[in-house]
Structure formats: C-alpha cells, structure tokens
Write an enzyme that holds these catalytic residues in place. Structure first.
Site, PDB file in Angstrom:
ATOM      1  N   HIS A 197       8.559 -47.912  22.616  1.00  0.00           N
ATOM      2  CA  HIS A 197       7.462 -48.051  21.811  1.00  0.00           C
ATOM      3  C   HIS A 197       7.500 -49.336  20.814  1.00  0.00           C
ATOM      4  CE1 HIS A 197       5.535 -46.498  17.751  1.00  0.00           C
ATOM      5  NE2 HIS A 197       5.107 -45.394  18.593  1.00  0.00           N
TER       6      HIS A 197
ATOM      7  N   LYS B 219       7.954 -34.909  13.984  1.00  0.00           N
ATOM      8  CA  LYS B 219       7.889 -34.690  15.556  1.00  0.00           C
ATOM      9  C   LYS B 219       8.810 -33.502  15.869  1.00  0.00           C
ATOM     10  CE  LYS B 219       7.137 -39.601  16.974  1.00  0.00           C
ATOM     11  NZ  LYS B 219       5.659 -39.540  17.036  1.00  0.00           N
TER      12      LYS B 219
ATOM     13  N   GLN C 209      11.531 -39.007  20.273  1.00  0.00           N
ATOM     14  CA  GLN C 209      11.259 -37.988  21.524  1.00  0.00           C
ATOM     15  C   GLN C 209      12.293 -37.036  22.068  1.00  0.00           C
ATOM     16  OE1 GLN C 209       8.007 -37.405  22.060  1.00  0.00           O
ATOM     17  NE2 GLN C 209       7.453 -39.329  20.780  1.00  0.00           N
TER      18      GLN C 209
ATOM     19  N   ASP D 149      16.467 -45.378  20.079  1.00  0.00           N
ATOM     20  CA  ASP D 149      14.883 -44.575  19.434  1.00  0.00           C
ATOM     21  C   ASP D 149      15.049 -43.239  19.978  1.00  0.00           C
ATOM     22  OD1 ASP D 149      12.391 -43.509  19.176  1.00  0.00           O
ATOM     23  OD2 ASP D 149      11.326 -45.240  19.995  1.00  0.00           O
TER      24      ASP D 149
ATOM     25  N   CYS E 278       1.085 -47.008  21.359  1.00  0.00           N
ATOM     26  CA  CYS E 278       1.947 -47.783  20.972  1.00  0.00           C
ATOM     27  C   CYS E 278       2.975 -48.374  21.777  1.00  0.00           C
ATOM     28  CB  CYS E 278       2.691 -47.150  19.645  1.00  0.00           C
ATOM     29  SG  CYS E 278       1.476 -46.920  18.310  1.00  0.00           S
TER      30      CYS E 278
END
Length: 412
Positions: free
Chosen positions: A125, A227, A204, A201, A369
């Site tokens: 991302h 999220k 998700q 990251d 993104c």
C-alpha cells in the site's frame, strides 16, 4: 461452517439494516473500512455521556476515569495482538498510515543513510511506500523490491541478495488488493539474519486472523481501528520496547515531554513520548469494544468463516463467468484473505461499481492506494469486493447477480 451465526452477527450492525436503491444493502467494502457493531457505537456514546474529560492531567473523578479507560484499552489491544509489554509498546495513532510514517521518520531518520537499503514488496500500500521514498530523498539510501509470481505471491528466489546489506524490510502481512498472505515469519527470520528490522503493515491482517506479534517476531506492526469494527480516527503502532525507547519523538507538543525549559526538552517515557497532544480518547474506547467483540466471536472462527466464504465466492464467480471475469491473486482460499479484486471483460471498474451500486452492492473501484501493484498486474484499476464477519453466501450471490446484470448491460 462458521463458528458463529452470521445472521445474528449481521443484526449487531445498524447500518446493515439500511436499504439502498430499493434493496437491502450488501456491504462488500470492509477492506476499506468495516461497519461498526452497536456495542462500539454505545461504548463511545457512553464515554461522551459519562466520563468525557482529557486524560493524564486532571485529578477529578471523570478525568481519572477517562485516563483509566484509555490505558485499559491499551492493555486490551496489546493482549489481542500478543504484545509482550502492552503498557509501553502499544502506541495510539490516528491511523496506520501515521504509525508507518512514525517508524520511517523516527527510526529510519535516526538509522538510515547513504549505503543502506530498505526492502519493500510489490504488494505494498502507498502508506508503506511513500514514507520511505520521502526519507530516501533526504537520506540517500537504496530501495529494493521483492517481485511477485504470476499469481501475486512474493517471489523469494532472490531474497538473500535483496536483503544483503539491508537495514529495513517493510512488508504487508496481507495485500489489500489480491488478498495475498505473505510468509511473515519466514521473511522475518531472513531479515533478522541479515541485520534488518521488520516493519509490518498489518491493516488487513489483524482484523481477520489471530495475531501474535511476538510469534511473528516482527519489530514494528501498524494497523487501523476502523478496519477491525472500531471507529475511524484511531490506529495502533506496536514496536519492540528497546527500539521505541531508543527512537527520537515523532511529534512535539503537550503530553510527550518530561520537562521543557529555555534550553530544550526531555521526552517522556514510553508510550507518552510518541503520543503528543490530546489523544482520540472516545475512539480508543470504541476500539476496546471492537476488540472485545472480535474476541467474543473468536479470531479462529473469523478466519474459518472468511476462508469458507472466499472459497464459495471464487467457485461461484468462476462458474458463472469463466474467463469473462478475472480475479487477481492466489487461487487457493487458504492462501489469501477475503479480498477479490476483479476485472469484467470490456467494463471499466468504475462503471462496473456504479452498476453494482444500483443493485445495492457496495464494492470499491480504483487502484486501492497500490499503484505499483496495479502496474505489475497490468491494469489501471480493479473493482474490489471484500468480506467480513457480517457477510454470507447470500451476499456473494447478490454480487454474482449484480455482475451478471452489469455484463448484460454493457453487452449492448
């Protein structure tokens, strides 16, 4: 089968009772932001109604209650991700992007220079790309890229060379475009052997899989509250205590100092050193409620449900549309998250998404993104459907029917 009743879960989310364009809403954009259960909304409302005060300052009753609520949330979130020392290693930010920028600017700014290298993956991302480019312009280090296989997994063939001399490996745990699950533990071991720190990251990943940062052995992990059923405006950065303790502050102002005089300042101890200004207390309280909700469902059950639903979606859409519909990423449901980035032959993703909206099906068009990944995939954009705990096979069927209507509409 799911370890929880999806119909009962869906009933916990007020927005999902809405109708759009005359039909019940089918929300398939949780990779962008998840819906909020009533318990999260209630927790934030109760905070504002009963203990709204600034934290770490006042000695009156509701100020102390607000501080206690925030610090209880810190410990709760830390335990949810397996943080060894949640009281000092869990930092609240406004989002995961801020957390990743914090690592790049603070750790990277203090430790990177000419002759060094940062290794990224082509799945990343922009939030895990742009901060490193910004810092590279100032510090003059090299950026290297881990490429992809044809099914959008990481190609580790040349990993040893890429990591040779690297000081940072920054990667996603799960792609927000292809759903690819990366082999974090394997990569972390290789990176540490090469002398690099690992920046994860986990946006998700944390909402969808049981997470243990100690077992993954990463050095930093950033994720977003919104999220994972929590509110917007709050994110989390976890980092190893020794690394955070040695890093300079990222933002300056109130709350992050031990002392200030006319000659300079002394930063506060962790975690306050990285939490300048008034924090998003109500949002932190809401995140606590979201973590409690997910824990009650059970993260193993969440993952089991999403693998099953993703398998059903891949099977249903492939049978209905064949080669007319491209779904990017691994074909094996267990190797991916519930994220389906799609291309319908002859239809632009934005046009496709607008037609789906007329059938009350919410998907997201665009580059998500992740423009470098779009270039690798050979597309300018995709239409992305993403699943979460409140989605079921009826939602997949509604998506398939709406796609069929779009294919028919654009065939003329």
């Amino acid at each position: 089968m799911s370890g929880f009743d999806v119909a009962k879960v869906k009933a916990d989310f007020p927005l999902l009772a809405r109708t759009v364009h005359g039909g019940p809403i089918v929300y398939l954009d949780s990779a962008a932001t998840a819906q909020k259960p009533q318990v999260v909304i209630d927790a934030m409302t109760t905070y504002y109604e009963t203990i709204n005060a600034n934290v770490h300052r006042g000695v009156y009753e509701i100020a102390e209650a607000a501080t206690n609520a925030m610090e209880a949330a810190r410990v709760r979130v830390g335990r949810f991700i397996g943080a060894p020392d949640p009281e000092t290693e869990v930092l609240f930010t406004k989002n995961a992007t801020e957390g990743l920028n914090l690592v790049a600017r603070s750790w990277g700014g203090a430790n990177l220079g000419p002759g060094d290298a940062v290794v990224l993956t082509q799945l990343e991302h922009h939030a895990n790309i742009v901060p490193w480019f910004q810092l590279q312009a100032e510090k003059g280090f090299e950026i290297r890229w881990i490429p992809l296989t044809p099914d959008a997994r990481l190609d580790l063939t040349d990993l040893d060379r890429l990591l040779d001399g690297a000081k940072v490996l920054a990667l996603t745990a799960m792609s927000n475009v292809t759903g690819t699950l990366t082999p974090v533990r394997e990569l972390t071991a290789k990176a540490h052997a090469a002398g690099a720190v690992v920046v994860l990251d986990a946006c998700q990943y944390v909402p969808h899989l049981a997470t243990d940062v100690a077992a993954l052995d990463v050095d930093f992990a950033a994720f977003s509250g919104h999220k994972m059923l929590g509110p917007t405006g709050v994110g989390v950065l976890w980092g190893r205590h020794d690394l955070l303790d040695a890093m300079p502050p990222f933002l300056g102002g109130g709350g992050m100092i031990l002392n200030v005089d006319l000659d300079g300042f002394i930063p506060a101890d962790l975690p306050a050193k990285f939490e300048a200004g008034t924090p998003p207390v109500a949002e932190i309280v809401g995140l606590h409620a979201a973590v409690d909700y997910l824990d009650a469902l059970g993260m193993e059950a969440v993952r089991e449900h999403e693998v099953s639903l993703t398998a059903y979606a891949l099977r249903t859409l492939t049978e209905r549309f064949g080669e007319q519909l491209t779904i990017h990423g691994p074909a094996e449901p267990a190797a991916r998250g519930g994220v389906l980035s799609m291309a319908l032959d002859g239809v632009h993703p934005h046009d496709l998404s607008q037609v789906l909206d007329q059938h009350a099906v919410c998907v997201r068009p665009g580059h998500h993104c992740a423009k470098p990944l779009m270039k690798v995939l050979g597309v300018g954009a995709t239409a992305r459907a993403s699943f979460y705990v409140y989605n079921d096979t009826d939602d997949v069927d509604a998506l398939a029917d709406a796609l069929d209507e779009a294919a028919h509409f654009f065939s003329f």
